[in-house]
Design an enzyme around this catalytic site. Structure first.
Site, short mmCIF file in Angstrom:
data_model
loop_
_atom_site.label_atom_id
_atom_site.label_comp_id
_atom_site.label_asym_id
_atom_site.label_seq_id
_atom_site.Cartn_x
_atom_site.Cartn_y
_atom_site.Cartn_z
CE LYS A 40 18.64 26.22 35.49
NZ LYS A 40 18.30 26.31 36.94
CE1 TYR A 265 50.25 40.42 33.23
CE2 TYR A 265 49.11 38.17 32.53
CZ TYR A 265 49.43 40.04 32.81
OH TYR A 265 48.81 40.79 31.83
#
Length: 371
Positions: A40, A265
């Site tokens: 999965k 940033y």
């Protein structure tokens, strides 16, 4: 999302490592229980189709999270048993039957809705596993009366009672209290069943490693199959696991910054001397999350810190010297005599190794060795 094959950031998956982990598990538990490979979430970020093909012949079936993951395997010629571990939309039960995919029954109500929404369809032979909630608190029935009601419905509509299973919440922890409570609850439920299905299973990776005496018919082998310790290193492993995943990139830009200049940033990092700074084409859109600022990468076996905020597509690292463009940088894996593990990354983030690998975006190109 299309993988960025023209970007030098890549995941390298050693498929032989995965196969070796499966073989070592079989040596640990013996040959009796079946092994289902849990693929999965894109095989925990490793690539479900390639992993499934690589382990065919070593496993008896596969576990996935949802119907579309199962269909992807079928579309790629994976014909072994497939069990969907979560409840699916009842209206799609016919598709599961057509593709010979086993479904999980999360509740009596769900099964009745399957029947109601497929009134015009013949679902004879639909393979079903009852999920018993022994203490996880997610999906699943919680009493033997519900189990027996489901069995009666299965028999009435000629479905196939393929299995019953539970999931342990603390098999990867040193404390045995909760584990023993769940084990007792599951055994009590089994004792009250009207009849036995084909398969009974409760064993995930952690239980297979540290509770082999509780194994029934199937082991659902997930995290450990990829060489990851389900306890994130808190419990000693009974045998060595071999990590299968390496995450690498290359220096795409190198510059000299003078003392007092800022990086990234928010200008959260200011140089305290003249330094060389390197840029890597990987960021939080790839699953290399913003909180990795301050962590290290490896160049020539040496650790280089991530400085400035992690951007969507790029990170910046402080270099100990000027390196040429294209120099290999390791984010997860071995480089020289040093190694950065998935657990190292998880510890930095305050999470578990499962989350680290599952977050690695499909944008990162995956390449495979030892197929």
């Amino acid at each position: 999302m299309r993988s960025s094959i023209h970007r030098p950031t890549r995941i390298i998956v050693n498929l032989e490592s995965i196969r070796r982990n499966i073989r070592n598990l079989r040596d640990h538990v013996g040959s009796d229980p079946m092994v289902y490979a849990v693929v999965k979430a894109n095989s925990y970020g490793h690539g479900s189709v390639r992993v499934a093909h690589a382990v065919q012949g070593l496993v008896d079936g596969f576990c996935v999270s949802n119907l579309d993951e199962a269909l992807e395997l079928r579309e790629n010629n994976i014909f072994e048993n497939i069990l969907v571990l979560s409840g699916i939309s009842p209206r799609d039960a016919k598709l599961a039957l057509e593709e010979n995919i086993s479904l999980t029954i999360p509740s009596v109500e769900w099964l009745l809705q399957v029947i109601d929404e497929n009134r015009e369809e013949d679902l004879s032979g639909l393979k079903l596993h009852i999920k018993f909630d022994s203490g996880m608190g997610r999906i699943g029935v919680r009493c033997v009366e519900d189990i027996n009601e489901i069995i009666e419905i299965i028999d009435k509509y000629n479905f196939t009672f393929d299995g019953i299973f539970t999931h342990f919440a603390t098999a990867d922890e040193a404390s045995q209290t909760k584990f023993e409570q769940q084990e007792h609850a599951f055994k009590s439920a089994l004792a009250g069943m009207e009849r036995r299905p084909h398969f009974i299973h409760s064993t995930n990776s952690a239980a297979s490693l540290w509770h082999p005496d509780t194994i029934e018919d199937i082991i659902r082998f997930g995290d450990a199959m990829y060489g990851l310790n389900p306890s994130c290193g808190n419990i000693e492993l009974p045998f060595e696991l071999e990590p299968a995943l390496t995450l690498e990139s290359e220096l795409s830009h190198v510059k000299l910054l003078e003392e007092g200049e800022t990086v990234g940033y928010g200008a959260t990092y200011t140089t305290d001397s003249d330094i060389f700074v390197g840029t890597l084409p990987i960021g939080y859109a790839d699953g290399w999350t913003r909180n990795m600022q301050g962590f290290d990468v490896l160049i020539d076996g040496k650790r280089m810190p991530i400085i400035g905020r992690v951007s969507m597509d790029q990170i910046t690292i402080q270099l100990d010297q000027e390196y040429p463009l294209g120099t290999k940088v390791t984010l997860i894996g071995k480089n020289g005599n040093d190694v950065i593990t998935v657990d190292d990354v998880a510890n930095k983030r305050g999470t578990i190794n499962y989350e680290v690998v599952c977050l690695l975006s499909d944008r990162i190109y995956r390449t495979y060795i030892n197929e």
